[in-house]
Each structure stands twice: as C-alpha cells, then as structure tokens.
Design an enzyme around this catalytic site. Sequence first.
Site, mmCIF file in Angstrom:
data_model
loop_
_atom_site.group_PDB
_atom_site.id
_atom_site.type_symbol
_atom_site.label_atom_id
_atom_site.label_comp_id
_atom_site.label_asym_id
_atom_site.label_seq_id
_atom_site.Cartn_x
_atom_site.Cartn_y
_atom_site.Cartn_z
ATOM 1 N N TYR A 339 0.843 -1.191 0.000
ATOM 2 C CA TYR A 339 0.000 0.000 0.000
ATOM 3 C C TYR A 339 0.885 1.251 0.000
ATOM 4 O O TYR A 339 1.721 1.421 0.878
ATOM 5 C CB TYR A 339 -0.889 -0.036 1.238
ATOM 6 N N CYS A 340 0.694 2.124 -0.999
ATOM 7 C CA CYS A 340 1.396 3.407 -1.089
ATOM 8 C C CYS A 340 2.912 3.183 -1.061
ATOM 9 O O CYS A 340 3.447 2.491 -1.918
ATOM 10 C CB CYS A 340 0.932 4.330 0.041
ATOM 11 N N LEU A 341 3.615 3.733 -0.090
ATOM 12 C CA LEU A 341 5.054 3.543 0.021
ATOM 13 C C LEU A 341 5.402 2.068 0.182
ATOM 14 O O LEU A 341 6.453 1.606 -0.276
ATOM 15 C CB LEU A 341 5.586 4.359 1.202
ATOM 16 N N MET A 367 -1.483 -1.111 -4.138
ATOM 17 C CA MET A 367 -2.572 -0.194 -3.803
ATOM 18 C C MET A 367 -2.033 1.238 -3.804
ATOM 19 O O MET A 367 -1.186 1.581 -2.982
ATOM 20 C CB MET A 367 -3.164 -0.544 -2.431
#
Length: 606
Positions: A339-341, A367
């Site tokens: 997710y993200c980073l 994501m």
Amino acid sequence: MSTPTSSLPAAAPAPGAGFDPVQLADSLASAAEKSAKLMGDFASRNAGKQAAVASDELGLGKAFMELAAKMLTNPARIAEGQMNLWRDYMNLWQSSMLRMLGAQALPVAEPATGDKRFKDAGWHEHFLFDYVKQSYLITARWLHDQVGSVEGLSDSAKKKVDFFTRQYIDALAPSNFALTNPEVFRETIASGGQNLVRGLHNLLDDIERGNGQLRISMTDTKAFELGVNIATTPGKVVFQNDLMQLIQYEPTTKKSWKRPLLIIPPWINKYYILDLREKNSFIRWAVGEGMTVFVISWVNPDERLADKDFEHYLTDGPLAALDAIEEATGENDANVVGYCLGGTLLAATLGWLAAKKQRRIASATFMTALIDFTAAGELEVFIDEDQIASLEKKMAKRGYLEGSEMANTFNLLRANDLIWSFVINNYLLGRDPFPFDLLHWNCDSTRMPARMHSFYLRNMYLNNRLREPGALTLAGVPIDLSKVNVPTYFVSAIEDHIAPWKTTFAGPGLMKGKSRFVLSGSGHIAGMINPPAANKYGYWTNDKLVDSAEEWFAAARQHEGSWWPDWRRWIEPYLEREVPARVPGKGKLPVIEAAPGSYARLRADA
C-alpha cells in the site's frame, strides 16, 4: 417584487439569546490563565536562543520573483485581467443591488461543485453574505488565472506559484472569519460570543498539545483506543526486529487457503489504516475470505535508528517477513499486497528477488503505489535539491523527520478539508471535533529515519531511479524491474492527490508479468478502504492494458460498489488449495504478544 431581505441571516436568534455573563467572565479568566502559562512556557523554552534567521527553504521568493519578471514583460495581459476583474465586479454590484431590492438575479460567480465551504444556506439566502461570497470567488478566480496564464516560467516555479497561490486564496476565504461566515455569525449572536470563547480554549489546548506549536485537533483523541475499538481484528505478533513486528491473524474459517497473504503498509503512518473497525477492515475481510493474513507493523523510529536506510526496510521488512512466514506456515512463497510507500518497497523487493532468481512472491498487489515517479503530483512542490538539502540538515540534528512535519505537508495538499474546516469548527464555532476513526489514524503520525528518508526522496522523487534498470542498488543487488515476471494487480484512486492514478498507471509496463489495472472512485484512503457492504464510490475496469491512461479510461467500464470482490476474483488462482486453518503460535514461531502489538502503540509525540 418580493419584500427586501432582512439585515441578519435567515432565522437568526435574537441578539444575546442564551447569554450568561458570569459564565463568559469565568471562561475568559480561564483562557487568560491558560494563555499566561503558555507564554511562560514559550519564554522558558526559548530563553538564551538566538533569533532564527529568515530563510526561504521552499524557494518561494525565487519562484514569485520569476513570476513578477515574466508578468511585467506582458503589460497588456495585466491590463486585460484588470478590465475583466472590473467588469465582473460591476456585474456583481448590479446583481447584489437587485437582490437587496428583493428582485431575482443570476449569480456572477458560483462555488465549484462539492465546495463545502459555502454549503450553509446563509451564503445564498442573504444578499450581503452572497455578495461577500461572490466577491471572494471572483477575486480568487482572477488571481489564479493571472498567475496561471504567465508564460515562460520554469516547471518548478510554475508548480510552486500555482500551489502556494491556491494556499493563499484558500486561507483568505470568507468562511474562515467570524464576521463573514453566516453560520459563525448566527452562533455568535445566539450564544453571546460563547462560541468564540470556547474556540479560544480549543486553540490554546491545541497549542499546548503541540508544545508551543499549533497542532489542530481533527478528531476526539480520547474516542479511540488501539485494540479496544480500533485495530481489533484478533491476531498475534509472531516475529519482530528493530524495524517491524509481524502480526499473524486468527482464522475465522475452519479451512484456509494454502498460500498466505502478506501486507506491506506504508511506514509514514501506522498499519491499522487497514484495520480501523470491523465494518471497514480490509484485514478482517481478507481473513473472512479464508486467507492466512500477515501484516507488517513498522516501528515508530527515533534517533537510535537514524542510520537505517531504504535497503534495511527491504531486508528487515518484506524479506524478513517472508522468511518468518515460511517458518510459521511452511510455505516458501506468498501473495503480497503493498500500500502506497509499501507498494514502492514491494516493487523494489520484486526486483531484488528477480536478480537473485528467487520466487518468493506468487502475486503482487499494488494499492495506490508509485513506481515511476515521473509525475508524482503536488508533493513535487516540496521536493527539489535545495529543499532536500535543507531537510537533511534538520534530520541530521535529530536523526529523524518529525511525524508532525510530514503530516503538515500532506494536510496542505487538502487544506480546505484538513486545515480550514477544523479552524471553523474548533475555533470559530467552538465545537469539539467529531470522533472519526480515519482521522484518528491520520493524526497518529510516525517519524522517518534520516538516512532512509533522504535516500527515498533523492532516489525516488528527485532522480526516479527505481524505474531505470540497474540505476538503483539495494543490499548489494542492482534492481531491474524489467526482469520481474510475477502477476500483478494495480488499484489506484481517481481523486488521489498523493499517488496520481495516471502516474501509477505506468507501473504495469515496467514489469513482465501479466497485469490488471483497476481504478477506484474517491481518493488515496477512502478509495482503498472501501468495503463491499458500504456500496460506495464504484470502480472502473478495462481488461486491455494500453500505453495511455486516457485511452484506457475512455474504454473502461464503470461498476458500482467496492473493488475488493474484483481483487478477490483475480487472486483466486494464486491461493492454491484449502488446508486446515492456521492458528498463530501453533507453528514454529511462538507468540510474542497480542495484536496490535507494542510497535503500533509507539506515538510520535511520546
């Protein structure tokens, strides 16, 4: 012709209604005492310190000087803009005079669809507030058009001028001031000014909570407790090192799928964004789908971890987690979500494993994750050589980046929602913030180790090396994403201001494996934390991946509800067969403590 509108907003209470002079005096005395204490604390902290030298770390002076120079080369454009502004004001004056006399008149300027600042009925029912609103909108539009139409600006200056002009415009909105906000005006009359006194108390409390710095309360901080009414999915910590704890969740089905699921959240905030409450927990939902779920809970680092680099997050994060999962389940590979980073780190992990010819990840889900940072959105305003160098000096003194500094940057990206709406509610209306799980998580910020954060900013945002084969070396291994041959699922959000979807769309093209791209409604958080039961936002799919994001979207099909079931259908072939449900601690890894674990409880302001 209808009768003229009254001089007060519609349905205004009688002046002084509910006024209690004794209570008001006590409140003011308490505020004065609190103010004196804060001023004394501030003086004590800063005694003997030299005055700070003014600096332009953001490079705004240079950017706006460049703007002024370019504007002066085209005086005709300035004159044209002034005439347009004068014309709009003349139209507004005529329209307002008609309204004052009780006649109907079309608005000269209207708020954008979804602009919550002017939702109160007083903004359009009363001609005076309507005039203030339209005057602001006309001026805001003129100012933004003037700076946005200047030709010849460098790309960096153009982005800074645009972003900070919008910050200035948003700050001066009439909704942010007591006498020009009809809702605040009514409340002030109704309470005899008690709302402003309560707001002063809230303001002083927020300054005290921030140790002299304003830290705006976004939610009732006492309304949520980890493991009690938030982050409650039952699980156990089964592994830990300096950087993370690994949580394995209790099964809720008699059988589980053979291949486990590992989730890599970002370490800018806590992992429990994926486990807020039972009704919107992605983790609980995945467990209910029969998956053996593991999640990395990153530590909230302090100066002791200052030298931890991005490659440490690789080796002590997903690589260590995969080894631990193999011990716990006997499985040498897993399906992995980033997710993200965490998705950026997942891509780096895939590149590292490909170079080592190790097949430890059966499928990868991204994501809202940036891999190609070519157009990384408005965060680019804060990232250039000068700003990174200045940030590195600050981090060198402490060994980390303060979580509040990172949070303030993200809040600026949506200032009206994440700053000014709370200024109005908390300080002008004098109300307590509403308890909201997502905002509680948002305020639970984490620090960034100095070395890691510097590496991340320079190699990802500034130089975009992850997408270039061999340009980045992690743990002694050159990373080449073109060698990755793993099925991937990319999901992004159409309103994402942190990881713009047209940029994340480049991700699948950097790797070999078969890929699916899905676009969710809403933004960076709500678009992902969107359970099927809520039936909100919707999503777009297009089975054909083309080179252009615009072309993909033009042929995409829109669906109602959540993208989670689409992902569940996609991952079905990679789950393998069913096995008896796995209970944490029953394998080779003993239980260390119950979820959410001690790392998740470490606060940045502790």
